[in-house]
Enzyme design. Sequence first.
Site, short mmCIF file in Angstrom:
data_model
loop_
_atom_site.label_atom_id
_atom_site.label_comp_id
_atom_site.label_asym_id
_atom_site.label_seq_id
_atom_site.Cartn_x
_atom_site.Cartn_y
_atom_site.Cartn_z
N LYS A 1 3.12 -8.61 1.71
CA LYS A 1 4.36 -9.38 1.85
C LYS A 1 4.51 -9.85 3.30
O LYS A 1 3.80 -9.41 4.19
CB LYS A 1 5.60 -8.54 1.48
CG LYS A 1 5.54 -7.89 0.12
CD LYS A 1 5.59 -8.87 -1.01
CE LYS A 1 5.49 -8.13 -2.34
NZ LYS A 1 5.00 -8.94 -3.40
N SER B 1 2.39 -13.29 -5.73
CA SER B 1 3.64 -13.17 -4.97
C SER B 1 3.59 -13.84 -3.60
O SER B 1 4.63 -14.12 -3.02
CB SER B 1 4.04 -11.71 -4.82
OG SER B 1 3.17 -11.05 -3.94
#
Length: 184
Positions: free
Chosen positions: A97, A53
């Site tokens: 993230k 990701s």
Amino acid sequence: MRNGYTVTYQMRKRQRQRRQKIIGYVLKIAAVVLIAFLIVRFVCFSYTIQGDSMMPTIENGEKHLVNRLIYHIKGPSRYDVIVFKLDDDASSSYYVKRVIGLPGETVQIKDGKIYVDGKAAKNYSDESISSPGVASEEITLGSDEYFVLGDNYSNSEDSRSAGIGNIKRSNIIGKVSIKYWPWG
């Protein structure tokens, strides 16, 4: 008799010195273990990136140090890469993230781009965002909430997903810092 006393005294002195040396080594080892524990508990820890990701910035399998201390001094900044957990995650999984929206700001994804307070935010990928998720409508962040995205927009479960949503300040573990494996 005097000679025997001197020999006994010298033996006891050597034994006492040996004991003091051993105690010194044990105390030094205990101090090192305590310092290592305190560093890992309060300053930083090692984290292995799992998943794609954050590609191309961070790749699967890379090992990074995560700075726990920095966010006790100041809050996360825009574009920091953070490690966090979710409130309701029973498995205690960590997520990595990038912070896009800060407390009190509005975030929206439209036409493949991220907008913070109506202005285009920096793009960390060559691709446009094809799936805006819940951010297709303008989201206003609370006073302790952050909006996060993975750099690999098409392969990231992040704040666009209702399952993750906005990240509370109390769920942020630390800032991803130094990559130490693999070298180069």
